[in-house]
Motif scaffolding. Sequence first.
Motif, PDB file in Angstrom:
ATOM      1  N   TRP A  18      33.715  44.876  43.821  1.00 20.01           N
ATOM      2  CA  TRP A  18      33.725  45.174  42.481  1.00 20.01           C
ATOM      3  C   TRP A  18      33.929  46.584  42.150  1.00 20.01           C
ATOM      4  N   MET A  19      33.855  47.507  42.916  1.00 21.25           N
ATOM      5  CA  MET A  19      34.546  48.798  42.879  1.00 21.25           C
ATOM      6  C   MET A  19      36.141  48.659  42.324  1.00 21.25           C
ATOM      7  N   SER A  20      36.599  47.660  43.062  1.00 20.84           N
ATOM      8  CA  SER A  20      38.126  47.688  42.845  1.00 20.84           C
ATOM      9  C   SER A  20      38.150  46.765  41.642  1.00 20.84           C
ATOM     10  N   ARG A  21      37.544  45.771  41.361  1.00 24.44           N
ATOM     11  CA  ARG A  21      37.504  45.048  39.909  1.00 24.44           C
ATOM     12  C   ARG A  21      37.323  46.096  38.692  1.00 24.44           C
ATOM     13  N   VAL A  23      37.897  49.094  38.632  1.00 24.30           N
ATOM     14  CA  VAL A  23      39.035  50.051  38.444  1.00 24.30           C
ATOM     15  C   VAL A  23      40.109  49.452  37.586  1.00 24.30           C
ATOM     16  N   GLU A  24      40.345  48.268  38.091  1.00 25.73           N
ATOM     17  CA  GLU A  24      41.469  47.598  37.540  1.00 25.73           C
ATOM     18  C   GLU A  24      41.046  47.088  35.998  1.00 25.73           C
ATOM     19  N   ARG A  25      40.062  46.778  35.950  1.00 25.45           N
ATOM     20  CA  ARG A  25      39.414  46.362  34.513  1.00 25.45           C
ATOM     21  C   ARG A  25      39.662  47.476  33.451  1.00 25.45           C
ATOM     22  N   ALA A  26      39.294  48.730  34.154  1.00 27.64           N
ATOM     23  CA  ALA A  26      39.530  50.177  33.109  1.00 27.64           C
ATOM     24  C   ALA A  26      40.962  50.361  32.989  1.00 27.64           C
ATOM     25  N   GLU A  27      41.539  50.270  33.740  1.00 32.59           N
ATOM     26  CA  GLU A  27      43.265  50.391  33.703  1.00 32.59           C
ATOM     27  C   GLU A  27      43.763  49.370  32.478  1.00 32.59           C
ATOM     28  N   ASN A  28      43.183  48.175  32.580  1.00 28.93           N
ATOM     29  CA  ASN A  28      43.704  47.212  31.750  1.00 28.93           C
ATOM     30  C   ASN A  28      43.492  47.439  30.428  1.00 28.93           C
ATOM     31  N   VAL A  29      42.151  47.901  30.138  1.00 25.86           N
ATOM     32  CA  VAL A  29      41.600  48.023  28.902  1.00 25.86           C
ATOM     33  C   VAL A  29      42.377  49.156  28.313  1.00 25.86           C
ATOM     34  N   ALA A  30      42.599  50.208  28.960  1.00 25.79           N
ATOM     35  CA  ALA A  30      43.516  51.523  28.571  1.00 25.79           C
ATOM     36  C   ALA A  30      45.002  50.754  28.250  1.00 25.79           C
ATOM     37  N   ARG A  31      45.636  50.188  29.118  1.00 26.22           N
ATOM     38  CA  ARG A  31      46.870  49.731  28.703  1.00 26.22           C
ATOM     39  C   ARG A  31      46.927  49.034  27.307  1.00 26.22           C
ATOM     40  N   PHE A  32      45.905  48.082  26.976  1.00 33.00           N
ATOM     41  CA  PHE A  32      45.811  47.299  25.966  1.00 33.00           C
ATOM     42  C   PHE A  32      45.662  47.971  24.471  1.00 33.00           C
ATOM     43  N   PHE A 138      45.489  59.959  26.194  1.00 33.73           N
ATOM     44  CA  PHE A 138      44.215  59.583  26.932  1.00 33.73           C
ATOM     45  C   PHE A 138      44.225  58.534  27.774  1.00 33.73           C
ATOM     46  N   CYS A 139      44.929  57.362  27.042  1.00 36.55           N
ATOM     47  CA  CYS A 139      45.002  55.851  27.874  1.00 36.55           C
ATOM     48  C   CYS A 139      45.909  56.211  29.254  1.00 36.55           C
ATOM     49  N   HIS A 140      46.931  57.067  28.909  1.00 33.07           N
ATOM     50  CA  HIS A 140      47.916  57.377  30.121  1.00 33.07           C
ATOM     51  C   HIS A 140      47.280  58.011  31.178  1.00 33.07           C
ATOM     52  N   HIS A 141      46.372  59.110  30.890  1.00 28.19           N
ATOM     53  CA  HIS A 141      45.574  59.712  31.832  1.00 28.19           C
ATOM     54  C   HIS A 141      44.698  58.862  32.673  1.00 28.19           C
ATOM     55  N   VAL A 142      44.237  57.755  31.848  1.00 31.04           N
ATOM     56  CA  VAL A 142      43.421  56.821  32.539  1.00 31.04           C
ATOM     57  C   VAL A 142      44.313  55.644  33.327  1.00 31.04           C
ATOM     58  N   ARG A 143      45.269  55.315  32.999  1.00 30.16           N
ATOM     59  CA  ARG A 143      46.059  54.546  33.479  1.00 30.16           C
ATOM     60  C   ARG A 143      46.527  54.938  34.975  1.00 30.16           C
ATOM     61  N   MET A 144      47.062  56.582  34.895  1.00 28.84           N
ATOM     62  CA  MET A 144      47.811  57.190  36.135  1.00 28.84           C
ATOM     63  C   MET A 144      46.366  57.591  37.085  1.00 28.84           C
ATOM     64  N   ALA A 145      45.271  57.733  36.494  1.00 28.93           N
ATOM     65  CA  ALA A 145      44.238  57.882  37.627  1.00 28.93           C
ATOM     66  C   ALA A 145      43.828  56.740  38.379  1.00 28.93           C
ATOM     67  N   ARG A 167      41.784  44.658  47.730  1.00 30.99           N
ATOM     68  CA  ARG A 167      43.012  44.011  47.228  1.00 30.99           C
ATOM     69  C   ARG A 167      42.399  42.758  46.761  1.00 30.99           C
ATOM     70  N   LEU A 168      41.702  41.962  47.130  1.00 25.78           N
ATOM     71  CA  LEU A 168      40.969  40.657  46.488  1.00 25.78           C
ATOM     72  C   LEU A 168      40.441  40.876  45.226  1.00 25.78           C
ATOM     73  N   GLY A 169      39.770  42.064  45.000  1.00 28.48           N
ATOM     74  CA  GLY A 169      39.118  41.940  43.634  1.00 28.48           C
ATOM     75  C   GLY A 169      40.300  42.452  42.847  1.00 28.48           C
ATOM     76  N   THR A 170      40.999  43.456  43.326  1.00 32.46           N
ATOM     77  CA  THR A 170      42.086  43.946  42.311  1.00 32.46           C
ATOM     78  C   THR A 170      42.941  42.831  41.806  1.00 32.46           C
ATOM     79  N   THR A 171      43.516  42.077  42.817  1.00 27.85           N
ATOM     80  CA  THR A 171      44.514  40.891  42.161  1.00 27.85           C
ATOM     81  C   THR A 171      43.917  39.960  41.358  1.00 27.85           C
ATOM     82  N   LEU A 172      42.517  39.289  41.702  1.00 34.76           N
ATOM     83  CA  LEU A 172      42.008  38.541  40.550  1.00 34.76           C
ATOM     84  C   LEU A 172      41.743  39.075  39.476  1.00 34.76           C
ATOM     85  N   GLU A 173      41.311  40.403  39.315  1.00 36.65           N
ATOM     86  CA  GLU A 173      40.992  40.983  38.020  1.00 36.65           C
ATOM     87  C   GLU A 173      42.332  41.037  37.454  1.00 36.65           C
ATOM     88  N   ARG A 174      43.284  41.393  37.861  1.00 42.34           N
ATOM     89  CA  ARG A 174      44.714  41.567  37.292  1.00 42.34           C
ATOM     90  C   ARG A 174      45.208  40.198  36.742  1.00 42.34           C
TER      91      ARG A 174
END
Length: 311
Positions: A18-21, A23-32, A138-145, A167-174
Amino acid sequence: MNTSSKPLLSRVANAIYWMSRYVERAENVARFIAVNQNLMLDLPRGYGDMWQPIVDTTGDRALFLEHHGAATEEKVIRFLAFDPEYSNSIYSCVLAARENARSVRETISSEMWEQINSLYLLITAQSRKPVPEVLPEFCHHVRMACHLFQGITQVTLSHNEAWHFIRLGTTLERADKTTRILDVKYFILLPSVSDVGTPYDDIQWAAVLKSVSGLEMYRKRYGRLTPERIVEFLLLDGEFPRAVRFCLSRADLSLHGITGTPLGTFSCLSERNLGMVRAELDYAQVEVVLRGGLHEFFDALQTKMNTIDEC
């Protein structure tokens, strides 16, 4: 379980998954958020509100309407980026990822912990301010982080069972987020049938590709923007890292890395469910998917993906 190393306790496995999911979710929200703000600048004034659809991408439209009413730029940004009561906001996701990371500090590398803590400090500092005037930065900084966290994980953590859970959590979330952004474009984002094929339609489709950093790779593969080829690229491509099929193939490799069973076989319901979804995508044809209804296809696909981590 894989006998090449000591099996993880279920508590540890759940936390790093869930840590990986998160992090991936936060990045995707920043992207959107960032892509949607740029889209609003590209479209003509009065073209239509594009902030409600970005809420719809999260699947939490009813919750937003209940607490905030009509979608305005400031309300949506506050909701998606900083709302501590909304479990899928960037703030909440990073906080949850940090708490999961804290509970397994003996399993992850110190560099991973330092990076996720730095991301948390960035978000908390911004959350105390008014909606950032320099939102794209701000969104760029989140994505890069988030990218940095993933890169640090890749090079500082042994590629053992813990790494496979990450990797399982990251890829399923993505994969889930890619299906959602495509679903919203096809059924919500386009305001009128008369806009199909116009320059404004191209702008919106380009925004979809930008939201997954896929515009350049799409152009290299297909050239001209067409809805069918964009759906094919983001759903069925086996090489682009944010395509659903690619993500699920990597998830499958990690799931089998965790269980130790050979690919093509299954020892648990999760492997069976994931194998069936992979097989469906391996043999899918985009024209058939579109004829049957893209929204219905994504609804069924998301339901199937949700069963993978339930057993």
